[in-house]
Scaffold this motif. Structure first.
Motif, PDB file in Angstrom:
ATOM      1  N   GLN C 110      -0.164  -9.326   0.155  1.00  0.00           N
ATOM      2  CA  GLN C 110      -0.752  -8.178   0.842  1.00  0.00           C
ATOM      3  C   GLN C 110      -0.076  -7.943   2.189  1.00  0.00           C
ATOM      4  N   ILE C 111       0.333  -9.023   2.843  1.00  0.00           N
ATOM      5  CA  ILE C 111       1.047  -8.837   4.111  1.00  0.00           C
ATOM      6  C   ILE C 111       2.485  -8.407   3.830  1.00  0.00           C
ATOM      7  N   GLU C 113       3.691  -6.768   1.503  1.00  0.00           N
ATOM      8  CA  GLU C 113       3.796  -5.395   1.030  1.00  0.00           C
ATOM      9  C   GLU C 113       4.159  -4.421   2.160  1.00  0.00           C
ATOM     10  N   MET C 165      -1.541  -8.461   9.106  1.00  0.00           N
ATOM     11  CA  MET C 165      -1.082  -7.341   8.299  1.00  0.00           C
ATOM     12  C   MET C 165      -0.866  -6.116   9.177  1.00  0.00           C
TER      13      MET C 165
END
Lengths: 312, 296, 325
Positions: C110-111, C113, C165
């Protein structure tokens, strides 16, 4: 690899828990038949008593009930469902082995048709909520759920086989003969899956993590593809077990309508002929198939949903 | 969830009032409701309305096409029986099976789920274990087997289909009961010394009404579908009784020469199922407080 | 040079009973590496303002006015151009870290990305950088933990992940909407500290949204008090706190003092927050205001600069009341 052990344990546990279910299926079918009034050879009139007794002995019908059950259970474990009462000199196992591939082809075609069509329709509807496209697709899905396939099938035959003559009305020869039966068989399931997918995706579209994905700079379609598809499909995957059961049930009627030499048709004729061993064989066979499918679905679900994994 | 009953008020209006309002705004559901009422009236009043008895044969009038002048509005079948009268008679059986079998599944399911959810602990675990076990059963095939073995008895159809459908009901009711159990008014009743069964009957079950109503509306068409499926296979009700499934089966055999035999029963069956599904969907949306505002 | 310049921002929603406004003519600006706290009760329009800046309001929202990031107008910008800015120049941290993270994706992915998207990194580079970012936000064993899923972290850790993030691409502006409301009190302070120190390190301007005036004043150099979609008072935090000029600010401060161990009866602001479908005319606060005057219910007061101490920076106050010198 760290994931092998939990998956193995899980599978083993589920397989073990399938054993009592299967036993229940076999026992229920066996005793249901036996407490029924009448015997398998009642329909054959003018049978001399001694001949009848001979036949019954050859089928082990003179043994105590529990012994018969044990014998039957042992047979089932070896994949032997006993001799058919109607098709003399044929074993039920042979009949199944011979006709199931046909049903399997039809069922698999319908299965993938329903899955692909249903998911696509559901996603397209949810992405444009309350648009014309959404309303049209959902009306179609409502029709799929509300129009029984044995009503739809003759109408489609009337249109595509009788009037337009594009496709054969029945039988099992060539690719064209798969189209109508697979479509009618798949439609109600596609409709359920479409409604399920739409509701599930709408839920995800409103979720916080999808907003996070947009805040990271993913475009709407990127966010949907990368972040929404997996959680959207989870409820669909858990529906695949019941969907398989529904497809198998539906195939009974569809094979009858389209005169397809599959297992479903044997089941109906078996039922009408009081061919008990055949009917029992099919019930147990399809029952195991459904249990096996549920097991697969559970494994797939556990694999896809990290929350079912053990905590680190 | 939508458990409320008279205990919850939203902005001064009861949950049911606002749900009723939302349902009225849903055109498909409202239309379906009126159409269904019309169907039911027709089916119940059928024997008095139709000019012909549905079993009365007239071989000289075999397979006549529908006509207003001839007195057979929907035409006749090969034996000269009036299709209108037969459709209504078949519809009556189909609806009856739908209602009674749903009631059977409702009674078992609500009882099972409410007791399991309310008692909790080992009783709950055991009862739900049983439900899980039954879930894996190929029920439809059992019902067919049952029909084959015991003959086509209408009471058996009620019981068999009813017994098949209660599992979902039990699960839903159990979930709702567990969430209700911890609410204040149930606690209050416990403190005042009410017994378990009294609490289940007086407080838990009435508060489950919302889910149950939606569930019933969506189960009836499923049950009707199963019944017509059995009848279609020739395993449902026996002559002289008939049902829409049996009529569709006979109609499909002669669809090329006498399409009205297929069309009218098929329309009636599909129409009724449509109505129930639309009403069920509408009720579910109406009872869900989340569906109140669009967008925000 | 201001990083963010918001002017006459209006957000409204059409409904069956007509259009209702949730943000009504908001103007403020924020300098590079500066910080602004936005305070207000729920429904005062603070989150709507944040989402408007991000361009993430629901489809049926109507936005007017102007939002400029480094001089570039964001309103009316195409979705593609906004997508290029979001996550890179503009970032946001949400309230509930559990639901804001995708439960089906490892946190490392998720980071990573964001980095792949905006900095063109390969998956491998992104994974390595994700670990550094996790380390930076105080997650131990980042190499192992980056392969874990959100449910395997504690609430505070999840918020650290979201911060990693958001700051991955070194944004110009970070908006944190109630970032600690869903967390334990003990964790709140650490997360806020992390947020402030990282923003200062990177040079990111910070907008912190909260209903907690105490938190905001400790964290942010500037403070804006919102009520019913409008700005009531804005200025340097210490000035606003020490010389609260608007009766609403004063009332808020009184409730705060009471909470922190004042004697006597707990002070609350009398009356109800306004119904945004039908807000009161004139100054929205007038039905609850202790200093209400006749024309308060007729004329909406515009924010004007007020200098209470000679030489100090002005604070902006939207009130008809003449402040004492």
């Amino acid at each position: 690899m760290s994931w092998i052990e939990p998956v193995f344990t899980f599978t083993l546990k589920r397989l073990l828990s399938a054993v009592p279910t299967l036993l229940l299926v076999v026992a229920a079918t066996f005793f249901l038949i036996r407490i029924a009034p009448g015997g398998p050879f009642d329909s054959e009139r003018n049978l001399a008593p001694d001949i009848r007794a001979n036949i019954e002995r050859s089928y082990h019908l003179d043994e105590p009930l529990l012994q018969q059950f044990g014998r039957y259970l042992g047979g089932v474990a070896r994949g032997d469902f006993g001799p058919s009462y109607h098709y003399r000199d044929r074993d039920v196992s042979d009949l199944i082995a011979e006709s199931f591939p046909v049903s399997f082809k039809l069922g698999m075609t319908a299965f993938f048709l329903a899955l692909l069509g249903g998911v696509t329709a559901g996603v397209l509807a949810a992405l444009r909520r309350n648009s014309f496209r959404d309303h049209a697709l959902m009306s179609l899905a409502m029709s799929g759920i509300s129009i029984p396939n044995f009503v739809l099938a003759p109408l489609l035959v009337l249109l595509f086989a009788v009037h337009l003559q594009w496709l054969p009305a029945g039988g099992w020869r060539g690719l064209g003969s798969v189209v109508l039966p697979a479509f009618t068989l798949a439609l109600p399931q596609a409709a359920y899956i479409a409604r399920l997918t739409r509701a599930s995706l709408l839920d995800i579209l409103g979720s916080d993590f999808l907003r996070t994905a947009r805040a990271k700079g993913l475009s709407r379609s990127q966010a949907v593809w990368r972040h929404a598809m997996k959680p959207t499909l989870l409820p669909v995957i858990s529906y695949l077990g019941p969907a398989t059961a529904a497809l198998l049930t539906g195939s009974v009627v569809i094979e009858q309508i389209f005169q397809i030499p599959g297992l479903g048709r044997y089941f109906v004729t078996g039922a009408l002929n009081r061919d008990y061993t055949l009917v029992m064989g099919v019930v147990i066979f399809y029952g195991s198939l459904i249990i096996f499918m549920n097991l697969l679905v559970d494994l797939l679900y556990a694999w896809l949903d990290p929350r079912t994994h053990r905590k680190q | 969830m939508n458990g409320g009953g008279e205990n919850i008020t939203v902005g001064g209006r009861s949950l049911w009032q606002s749900a009723g309002e939302r349902l009225r705004r849903n055109k498909a559901a409202t239309f379906s409701l009126w159409l269904l009422i019309l169907f039911v009236v027709l089916v119940v009043a059928g024997p008095w309305l139709a000019q012909h008895d549905y079993t009365q044969t007239n071989l000289s009038l075999g397979s006549t096409a529908p006509s207003l002048a001839g007195g057979h509005w929907f035409g006749t079948d090969a034996l000269g029986r009036d299709v209108l009268a037969r459709t209504l008679a078949g519809g009556r059986i189909s609806l009856l099976v739908g209602l009674v079998a749903t009631l059977v599944s409702l009674l078992i399911g609500v009882f099972w789920g409410a007791v399991a959810g309310y008692c909790g602990g080992r009783v709950d675990a055991l009862m739900m274990r049983f439900v899980d076990l039954l879930y894996a059963m190929p029920f439809m095939f059992f019902v067919i087997l049952l029909m084959v073995v015991f003959g086509r008895n209408i009471l058996l159809i009620f019981a068999a289909i009813g017994a098949m459908n209660w599992l979902d009901m039990a699960r839903i009711v159990r979930g709702q009961t567990i969430s209700l159990r911890h609410r204040e008014f149930i606690l209050a009743a416990t403190l005042m010394g009410a017994g378990t069964l009294t609490i289940i009957a007086r407080h838990v079950i009435p508060n489950l009404l919302g889910v149950v109503v939606v569930y019933v509306t969506l189960t009836i068409p499923q049950v009707m579908l199963v019944e017509s499926f059995l009848s279609y296979l020739g395993l449902g009700v026996q002559e002289p009784l008939t049902s829409t499934g049996a009529l569709v089966n006979q109609g499909a055999l002669e669809m090329e020469t006498a399409p009205w035999l297929l069309v009218f029963p098929a329309l009636f069956l599909a129409g009724t199922l449509f109505c129930f599904n639309f009403i069920g969907d509408g009720l579910r949306d109406a009872l869900d407080p989340k569906s109140d505002e669009d967008g925000r | 040079m201001s990083v963010l310049n918001v002017s006459r921002l209006k957000v409204s929603y059409p409904s069956r009973d007509g259009v209702f406004d949730v943000v009504r003519g908001l103007s403020f600006e924020l300098d590079e590496a500066d910080s602004l706290g936005i305070a207000g009760e729920s429904g005062s329009g603070k989150s709507q303002t944040a989402l408007a800046i991000m361009g993430l309001l629901p489809d049926n929202a109507r936005v007017s006015g102007s939002i400029r990031l480094d001089g570039q107008e964001l309103l009316g910008e195409s979705e593609q151009d906004l997508d290029r800015l979001r996550g890179k120049s503009l970032a946001m941290v949400f309230q509930d870290p559990l639901s804001a993270l995708n439960p089906y994706m490892t946190v490392g992915r998720q980071i990573g990305e964001v980095l792949e998207l905006h900095q063109g990194m390969s998956a491998k580079e992104a994974a390595r950088r994700s670990c550094e970012l996790l380390q930076m936000t105080g997650i131990d064993e980042p190499g192992r933990r980056s392969k874990a899923y959100p449910h395997q972290f504690s609430g505070g850790q999840r918020q650290r992940i979201l911060i990693a993030m958001a700051l991955a691409c070194g944004p110009r502006l970070l908006i944190a909407d109630e970032p600690t409301t869903a967390l334990d009190v003990t964790v709140q302070k650490k997360i806020l500290e992390l947020l402030r120190s990282l923003c200062q390190e990177i040079g990111t301007a910070l907008i912190l949204i909260s209903h907690d005036l105490a938190v905001l004043s400790g964290m942010c150099r500037n403070l804006m008090i919102m009520y019913a979609g409008m700005e009531m008072e804005r200025g340097l935090s210490e000035q606003v706190l020490l010389q609260a000029t608007h009766p609403y600010t004063a009332a808020l401060l009184r409730t705060l003092e009471d909470l922190h161990g004042g004697a006597g009866p707990l002070s609350v602001i009398p009356g109800e927050p306004p119904d945004m479908r039908n807000p009161p005319g004139g100054c929205p606060f007038h039905p609850r205001c202790t200093e209400v005057m006749p024309h308060c219910s007729e004329v909406i007061p515009r924010p004007r600069p007020v200098k209470r101490i000679a030489g100090a920076q002005s604070q902006w106050v939207a009130c008809h009341l003449e402040p004492e010198q």
